[in-house]
Design a protein around this motif. Structure first.
Motif, PDB file in Angstrom:
ATOM      1  N   SER A   1      58.011  51.388  36.298  1.00 29.60           N
ATOM      2  CA  SER A   1      57.718  51.028  37.681  1.00 29.60           C
ATOM      3  C   SER A   1      57.809  49.520  37.903  1.00 29.60           C
ATOM      4  N   GLY A   2      57.740  48.776  36.804  1.00 31.09           N
ATOM      5  CA  GLY A   2      57.890  47.330  36.919  1.00 31.09           C
ATOM      6  C   GLY A   2      56.694  46.635  37.529  1.00 31.09           C
ATOM      7  N   VAL A   3      55.609  47.365  37.658  1.00 32.74           N
ATOM      8  CA  VAL A   3      54.426  46.744  38.254  1.00 32.74           C
ATOM      9  C   VAL A   3      53.738  45.867  37.219  1.00 32.74           C
ATOM     10  N   SER A   4      53.501  44.670  37.585  1.00 34.63           N
ATOM     11  CA  SER A   4      52.770  43.775  36.704  1.00 34.63           C
ATOM     12  C   SER A   4      51.321  43.729  37.144  1.00 34.63           C
ATOM     13  N   ASN A   5      50.476  43.430  36.206  1.00 36.79           N
ATOM     14  CA  ASN A   5      49.073  43.307  36.591  1.00 36.79           C
ATOM     15  C   ASN A   5      48.786  41.959  37.217  1.00 36.79           C
ATOM     16  N   ARG A   6      49.759  41.097  37.192  1.00 36.52           N
ATOM     17  CA  ARG A   6      49.537  39.787  37.777  1.00 36.52           C
ATOM     18  C   ARG A   6      49.853  39.815  39.265  1.00 36.52           C
ATOM     19  N   THR A   7      49.078  40.535  39.983  1.00 39.08           N
ATOM     20  CA  THR A   7      49.345  40.633  41.410  1.00 39.08           C
ATOM     21  C   THR A   7      49.180  39.286  42.096  1.00 39.08           C
ATOM     22  N   THR A   8      48.376  38.442  41.503  1.00 34.78           N
ATOM     23  CA  THR A   8      48.113  37.166  42.154  1.00 34.78           C
ATOM     24  C   THR A   8      49.365  36.323  42.278  1.00 34.78           C
TER      25      THR A   8
ATOM     26  N   GLY B   1      41.086  31.666  41.473  1.00 33.87           N
ATOM     27  CA  GLY B   1      42.055  32.251  42.380  1.00 33.87           C
ATOM     28  C   GLY B   1      41.529  33.590  42.825  1.00 33.87           C
ATOM     29  N   CYS B   2      42.241  34.184  43.704  1.00 39.32           N
ATOM     30  CA  CYS B   2      41.798  35.502  44.111  1.00 39.32           C
ATOM     31  C   CYS B   2      43.003  36.325  44.495  1.00 39.32           C
ATOM     32  N   THR B   3      42.815  37.574  44.441  1.00 42.85           N
ATOM     33  CA  THR B   3      43.844  38.446  44.958  1.00 42.85           C
ATOM     34  C   THR B   3      43.143  39.572  45.691  1.00 42.85           C
ATOM     35  N   TYR B   4      43.890  40.301  46.428  1.00 40.45           N
ATOM     36  CA  TYR B   4      43.334  41.481  47.070  1.00 40.45           C
ATOM     37  C   TYR B   4      44.464  42.475  47.239  1.00 40.45           C
ATOM     38  N   PHE B   5      44.094  43.671  47.481  1.00 42.22           N
ATOM     39  CA  PHE B   5      45.101  44.715  47.616  1.00 42.22           C
ATOM     40  C   PHE B   5      45.573  44.794  49.060  1.00 42.22           C
ATOM     41  N   ASP B   6      46.881  44.831  49.244  1.00 40.04           N
ATOM     42  CA  ASP B   6      47.417  44.905  50.593  1.00 40.04           C
ATOM     43  C   ASP B   6      48.721  45.691  50.568  1.00 40.04           C
TER      44      ASP B   6
END
Lengths: 95, 658
Positions: free
Chosen positions: B359-366, B115-120
């Motif tokens: 902040s509730g940010v998860s590292n699972r951005t994907t 899989g991939c993710t990117y920052f947006d």
């Protein structure tokens, strides 16, 4: 875990496996127009040869080709004077 | 007596004489094993192992017509990083040659990306929050600015991959109408449009890049003025030396790993790092390198599966290959099966850890995006339905990879283009560019393929710009001769060790849990002693005669070198952090080990270990208490450190509970 031959008769000589294999398992016998599963002990079982095998000649086996973990088996000697390499490096053998 | 290849074949193809030919050993092994438990081999029936009737190894192919090349830029290895490096350099007007010891698109790890993710930012991503999560998961050894840089460039890299046609995923199996596992070839055919393996060569060809497949780079040559000037390589199929003179060299040869016993060991053998090491460059991150065990539904996936007893990389295995399995089910299964604490801790660190600052940010951005139109996680070959359910296999086992975006050549923490201390030599991708972008745990699921692409883009552009500024240097004759002699040395002895023996034995030394996972000095030294023996007594006596043998000899040598690196780095880091766990030093030691460990070759040829300081801004808030700094914990750590229940609760511990 390794590639294995299901039926060599089904090999149509397309050489897909020879070209694709990242582990250099396959070579090609031009005389017989068949691929040769030359080094199955280095198969990483990515199965791309199997998926690209047009004739359905290959399969994936649960067995893995390997060498025994013993010095005796690992030590290998070649009849090098009969090999194709003797002529290339004539005189340098047996140092 | 002279024999041509045809005579050789005829002579050895007949009858029992085939036992002499390489490869027939394994044929014999097949027949032998197949007979176990069966009175008659016919009784084995369909679906079991077949009778093998192979022709003998026909010998090396004819030497290629051309063995000396010149290029502006030569790219070594061609996964995500190599592809982007080659294309970027070619688009900048450079004459580019790619050498790959297998075939681009099929070699290395890239075909197995899940899989991939990117920052947006437009999709709601918060850069600062993401970096903070990374700082936690990377346990203060990740290159914050380096990762910021890759994130900033990640969308462009993704869009390039989209343009290349590499971002398609397999269709959801039920939607395809092909749900039986036995219909694997049909499913593959149905998804051919999204199959990415074969597209690598198409992309390279369209960009005018010359590709030399089955060509293994062995040495990077350095001219008298100190700049990289080309490579010596082995054309594996024919056993022929090939040289490429180039203005710039980009190493994208990828990583390597040691896999647990019984697993196949693939072609990822730290080739690039070893070539760089031989040039005197420093390698970092080796103590965090890990093996990635593989399985059929997730060939590149270590974290879900590394604690499974034995997961076949390809073979259909009961329910996990016939029914869609959710992430949670897989995780539960893995958790129930785990044997070694550090593996489980890593898993929890990966999938459970979120920024504990509210902040509730998860590292699972994907997969964690709440936006239903989020296009990311698009190119999973083995996952469908937006990655929620497994639908079918992508077939195959990855050849092994290290901790993502971590180990490799140390180029200075501020370096972004992969420019090494050797002028004209660049590095990009996993296992090659040791910028420690993700720290000590693979922090961002799905980021690696994009980040390798980013690094390839940057290195390709930098190398192209550099190549424009210099003239092609002549390859130093003495270095070419020395490198060629070394390649063919295994042919010059008549009794010796099969290189496969070295690889197998190394696997047995390096993959036991007491060396790989739960380390201590005694076991590490025990392993090191054996590795040193292989290095000193066995490797010099490796023999082989075909081009294939020669390749395995080089790979075995590289694996031995990298094993020594890994062990020495693991011994030097007398603490536990990330994927590195030491029994005698079971906690993080911020006072002594907020640093990286470098390995380099001294003038007398010995491996030296050095301490590499890291910038203060990577280290986080050093005044914060331990519980706050490290919400992911090792087993027993809370009790041993006397952390109160309140502290544990407040910091959202994900400690191991067994």
């Amino acid at each position: 875990m390794s590639v294995a031959r299901l039926d060599l008769n089904k090999c149509v000589g397309c050489q897909n496996c020879v070209n694709i294999c990242p582990m250099d398992v396959f070579y090609f016998d031009e005389n017989a127009n068949k691929s040769v599963m030359a080094f199955p002990e280095n198969c990483q079982s990515c199965a791309q040869c199997y998926l690209h095998c047009i004739g359905g000649s290959l399969t994936m086996s649960t067995l893995r080709a390997s060498y025994a973990m013993s010095g005796g088996r690992a030590l290998r000697t070649f009849p090098i004077e009969k090999s194709q390499y003797a002529q290339e490096t004539s005189g340098s053998w047996g140092k | 007596m002279e024999l041509n290849r045809r005579d050789f074949l005829k002579k050895f193809a007949a009858g029992s004489a085939t036992a002499i030919a390489a490869g027939s050993l394994s044929t014999a092994a097949f027949a032998e094993e197949a007979q176990v438990g069966a009175a008659n081999i016919e009784q084995l029936g369909e679906g079991t192992d077949p009778i093998v009737t192979e022709f003998a190894f026909p010998g090396d192919t004819a030497a290629p017509d051309q063995t000396e090349y010149e290029a502006d830029v030569v790219v070594v290895g061609c996964g995500w990083a190599g592809l982007h490096a080659a294309v970027t350099a070619a688009r900048a007007g450079q004459n580019v040659i790619v050498v790959d010891k297998g075939r681009p698109g099929y070699s290395g790890m890239a075909p197995f990306s899940q899989g991939c993710t990117y920052f947006d930012a437009e999709l709601g991503d918060n850069m600062d929050a993401n970096l903070k999560v990374l700082q936690y998961t990377g346990e203060y050894l990740c290159n914050i600015e380096g990762f910021r840089h890759t994130l900033e460039n990640s969308k462009q890299a993704y869009e390039e991959n989209f343009e290349f046609g590499l971002t398609g995923g397999y269709m959801y199996a039920p939607a395809s109408g092909i749900t039986e596992f036995s219909q694997d070839k049909e499913y593959f055919q149905a998804n051919l449009a999204n199959e990415r393996h074969h597209k690598w060569m198409q992309v390279l060809s369209a960009e005018g890049v010359t590709v030399l497949p089955h060509t293994m780079a062995v040495n990077v040559l350095v001219a008298d003025d100190g700049r990289a000037c080309g490579i010596v390589a082995l054309h594996v199929k024919s056993g022929t030396a090939v040289t490429v003179a180039a203005k710039a060299v980009i190493l994208c040869a990828g990583s390597g790993s040691y896999k647990p016993g019984g697993f196949v060991v693939g072609g990822d053998t730290f080739d690039g790092a070893c070539m760089a090491y031989d040039l005197g460059l420093t390698i970092v991150g080796m103590e965090f390198d890990d093996f990635h065990q593989t399985n059929s539904f997730a060939p590149g996936d270590y974290y879900f599966s590394n604690t499974w007893d034995y997961v076949e990389p390809y073979t259909p295995y009961d329910t996990y290959n016939t029914a869609p399995v959710s992430d949670d089910e897989v995780a539960q299964y893995a958790a129930g099966k785990h044997s070694f604490m550090s593996a489980n801790r890593v898993k929890q660190g990966l999938y459970g850890l979120a920024a504990n600052d509210g902040s509730g940010v998860s590292n699972r951005t994907t997969n964690g995006s709440a936006n239903p139109d989020d296009p990311r996680c698009a190119y999973c070959l083995s996952w469908g339905d937006q990655g929620k359910n497994r639908t079918a296999d992508s077939y195959g086992a990855c050849p092994g990879m290290p901790l993502h975006m971590a180990s490799g050549v140390y180029c200075g923490w501020d370096e972004r283009n992969g420019a090494t201390p050797i002028t004209g030599l660049y590095v990009a991708g996993d296992g090659e560019f040791g910028d420690m972008a993700e720290g000590v745990v693979y922090g961002f699921v799905g980021s690696t393929s994009t980040n390798c692409s980013v690094q390839g883009d940057l290195a390709g552009a930098a190398a192209a710009a550099y190549a424009d500024s210099v003239e092609l240097a002549e390859l130093p004759e003495d270095q070419v001769v020395a490198a060629t002699d070394a390649i063919f040395a295994p042919r010059t002895i008549t009794k010796g060790w099969d290189p496969n023996y070295v690889v197998d034995r190394l696997c047995a030394i390096m993959t036991p849990p007491e060396v790989q996972l739960t380390k201590n000095a005694v076991n590490l030294y025990a392993a090191l002693t054996q590795v040193e023996y292989l290095r000193d007594k066995v490797c010099p006596k490796m023999m082989g005669y075909s081009g294939h043998d020669l390749r395995i000899c080089i790979e075995a040598q590289h694996k031995v070198t990298s094993a020594e690196m890994k062990l020495r780095a693991a011994l030097a880091r007398e603490e536990s952090r990330g994927t590195h766990y030491r029994e005698e030093f079971p906690y993080r030691d911020d006072a002594n080990f907020l640093c990286h460990i470098g390995l380099s070759k001294s003038d007398d040829g010995h491996m030296t270990v050095s301490r590499i300081e890291i910038p203060e801004e990577w280290k986080g808030d050093l005044t914060a208490d331990y519980a706050t700094r490290y919400p992911g914990r090792f087993p027993g750590e809370e009790e041993a450190l006397g952390l109160t229940a309140e502290a544990v609760e407040a910091t959202g511990s994900y400690a191991h509970k067994d």
